[in-house]
Write a protein that holds these residues in place. Structure first.
Motif, PDB file in Angstrom:
ATOM      1  N   SER A 152       0.696  -1.218  -0.045  1.00  0.00           N
ATOM      2  CA  SER A 152      -0.079  -0.004   0.054  1.00  0.00           C
ATOM      3  C   SER A 152       0.993   1.155  -0.025  1.00  0.00           C
ATOM      4  O   SER A 152       2.010   1.387   0.070  1.00  0.00           O
ATOM      5  CB  SER A 152      -0.982  -0.009   1.322  1.00  0.00           C
ATOM      6  OG  SER A 152      -0.149   0.260   2.527  1.00  0.00           O
ATOM      7  N   ASN A 153       0.213   2.587  -0.131  1.00  0.00           N
ATOM      8  CA  ASN A 153       0.935   3.684  -0.051  1.00  0.00           C
ATOM      9  C   ASN A 153       0.563   4.343   1.126  1.00  0.00           C
ATOM     10  O   ASN A 153       0.870   5.661   1.439  1.00  0.00           O
ATOM     11  CB  ASN A 153       0.452   4.690  -1.220  1.00  0.00           C
ATOM     12  CG  ASN A 153       1.607   5.606  -1.502  1.00  0.00           C
ATOM     13  OD1 ASN A 153       2.712   5.413  -1.530  1.00  0.00           O
ATOM     14  ND2 ASN A 153       0.908   6.959  -1.727  1.00  0.00           N
ATOM     15  N   ASP A 154       0.366   3.594   2.229  1.00  0.00           N
ATOM     16  CA  ASP A 154       0.115   4.260   3.593  1.00  0.00           C
ATOM     17  C   ASP A 154       1.423   4.861   4.197  1.00  0.00           C
ATOM     18  O   ASP A 154       1.027   5.909   4.796  1.00  0.00           O
ATOM     19  CB  ASP A 154      -0.756   3.094   4.562  1.00  0.00           C
ATOM     20  CG  ASP A 154      -1.882   2.658   4.114  1.00  0.00           C
ATOM     21  OD1 ASP A 154      -2.413   3.112   3.169  1.00  0.00           O
ATOM     22  OD2 ASP A 154      -2.545   1.949   5.026  1.00  0.00           O
ATOM     23  N   ASN A 155       2.425   4.168   3.817  1.00  0.00           N
ATOM     24  CA  ASN A 155       3.785   4.670   4.282  1.00  0.00           C
ATOM     25  C   ASN A 155       4.630   4.694   3.158  1.00  0.00           C
ATOM     26  O   ASN A 155       4.627   3.866   2.431  1.00  0.00           O
ATOM     27  CB  ASN A 155       4.359   3.671   5.300  1.00  0.00           C
ATOM     28  CG  ASN A 155       3.230   3.590   6.513  1.00  0.00           C
ATOM     29  OD1 ASN A 155       3.365   4.091   7.396  1.00  0.00           O
ATOM     30  ND2 ASN A 155       2.692   2.343   6.517  1.00  0.00           N
ATOM     31  N   ASN A 156       5.154   6.006   2.925  1.00  0.00           N
ATOM     32  CA  ASN A 156       5.866   6.079   1.555  1.00  0.00           C
ATOM     33  C   ASN A 156       7.049   7.203   1.866  1.00  0.00           C
ATOM     34  O   ASN A 156       7.061   7.806   2.849  1.00  0.00           O
ATOM     35  CB  ASN A 156       4.886   6.420   0.510  1.00  0.00           C
ATOM     36  CG  ASN A 156       4.166   7.716   0.646  1.00  0.00           C
ATOM     37  OD1 ASN A 156       4.712   9.044   0.646  1.00  0.00           O
ATOM     38  ND2 ASN A 156       3.097   7.792   1.082  1.00  0.00           N
ATOM     39  N   TYR A 157       7.809   7.349   0.789  1.00  0.00           N
ATOM     40  CA  TYR A 157       9.054   8.363   1.060  1.00  0.00           C
ATOM     41  C   TYR A 157       9.251   8.781  -0.273  1.00  0.00           C
ATOM     42  O   TYR A 157       9.007   8.124  -1.267  1.00  0.00           O
ATOM     43  CB  TYR A 157      10.118   7.727   1.654  1.00  0.00           C
ATOM     44  CG  TYR A 157      10.999   6.445   1.019  1.00  0.00           C
ATOM     45  CD1 TYR A 157      11.995   7.048   0.166  1.00  0.00           C
ATOM     46  CD2 TYR A 157      10.604   5.120   1.139  1.00  0.00           C
ATOM     47  CE1 TYR A 157      12.697   5.864  -0.681  1.00  0.00           C
ATOM     48  CE2 TYR A 157      11.116   4.379   0.346  1.00  0.00           C
ATOM     49  CZ  TYR A 157      12.519   4.425  -0.334  1.00  0.00           C
ATOM     50  OH  TYR A 157      12.852   3.578  -1.082  1.00  0.00           O
ATOM     51  N   CYS A 158       9.538  10.015  -0.418  1.00  0.00           N
ATOM     52  CA  CYS A 158       9.775  10.830  -1.693  1.00  0.00           C
ATOM     53  C   CYS A 158      11.080  11.613  -1.456  1.00  0.00           C
ATOM     54  O   CYS A 158      11.527  11.897  -0.411  1.00  0.00           O
ATOM     55  CB  CYS A 158       8.675  11.800  -1.874  1.00  0.00           C
ATOM     56  SG  CYS A 158       7.081  10.921  -1.832  1.00  0.00           S
TER      57      CYS A 158
END
Length: 320
Positions: free
Chosen positions: A146-152
């Motif tokens: 999922s994208n519940d936790n992401n980094y950019c």
């Protein structure tokens, strides 16, 4: 792309905006030496009742991209009011679509973006899944499927930055994942975004408990993650109406800025207020402003408009 009536609204809005927004000329250094990060706090009532205000915010970010050298926008969660109401997600999608391919941005689910029992974030991940960002060079990755936790990522003024966005009341395994991501990028200055961390008078201590979730409060996040990672310098959150600020010292002796921004309780879903953080490396300052593209004005109150010291000339501190 957004449909014809939104195109017309966008053009009308941008023409009007160009003659009303005033930059801080006396504090504007050379463009190459300064850059801006924008915070989008709790848009839940915009998605539910006032979609034009949400679009006004993202249109302003798009229009100001070059003038203010906007490098990144960070959503603070509670994108919608009702997590199972698809029209609200459609409104949010249309508003954020204004930024697609123009300004890099991160999303994170708040408690209103999921069915809390079971942490069901199905519609959030339908509209803001990793697939939406897989072709964006600034999108780093995500935890699990999922994208519940992401980094950019973004870069500005010769500095490297990373934004780690964490689920509402993040679980221990989530904090461990975030720690590993931060450790793998020791040359990046890290901003942590999560929906519930600060309250107006200090760190939250009860978000997980209040919603009967297995997870961590803001204070627990500080103890388990933030203070231990020397490259985390800023934590931003929403969730509770108001603004808050505190400055802490991590285990490496570095300064950490902890900031609450939430206007959802104001008229019209929040009157379009957002926050701009203008980084000026030449001065080692961050100029914090509250601006509403709906009201077309700046909030000059010292709780909303102030200047922070932040060292950008020296190398990052190392662990230990």
């Amino acid at each position: 792309m957004f449909d014809r009536h939104l195109r017309i609204a966008a053009l009308t809005y941008l023409v009007a905006l160009s003659s009303t927004y005033l930059a801080f000329a006396d504090q504007k250094p050379d463009r190459e030496e300064s850059f801006t990060v924008v915070l989008l706090p709790d848009t839940q009532f915009y998605s539910q009742k006032f979609p034009d205000n949400y679009i006004a915010q993202t249109l302003w970010i798009r229009q100001q991209r070059e003038k203010d050298n906007i490098k990144f926008a960070i959503h603070l969660g509670d994108i919608v009011q009702n997590p199972t109401n698809q029209p609200e997600w459609e409104n949010a999608h249309r508003a954020m679509e204004v930024l697609d391919g123009v300004v890099p941005y991160s999303m994170v689910p708040g408690n209103h973006d999921m069915v809390v029992t079971g942490r069901d974030s199905s519609l959030y991940n339908k509209y803001f899944s990793p697939a939406r960002y897989r072709d964006r060079k600034w999108y780093g990755g995500h935890m699990g499927e999922s994208n519940d936790n992401n980094y950019c990522f973004f870069e500005a003024a010769g500095l490297k930055f990373m934004v780690i966005s964490l689920e509402f009341a993040p679980r221990d395994e989530t904090l461990a994942w975030a720690a590993e991501v931060a450790k793998k990028h020791p040359d990046h200055r890290v901003i942590v975004a999560t929906h519930c961390y600060m309250r107006p008078n200090g760190r939250d201590t009860g978000c997980a408990r209040q919603y009967k979730l297995e997870g961590n409060s803001g204070e627990q996040m500080w103890q388990k993650l933030i203070r231990k990672q020397p490259n985390i310098f800023l934590v931003v959150s929403g969730h509770v109406l108001g603004v808050g600020l505190q400055k802490s010292t991590n285990d490496a002796g570095g300064k950490v800025i902890e900031m609450l921004t939430d206007y959802q309780g104001l008229p019209n879903g929040g009157d379009g207020w957002l926050r701009t953080l203008r980084f000026v490396p030449a001065e080692n300052k961050i100029y914090v402003r509250a601006y509403s593209p709906v009201l077309k004005k700046i909030n000059e109150d010292r709780q909303h408009t102030y200047t922070l010291d932040y060292e950008m000339k020296r190398p990052l501190r190392k662990a230990g």
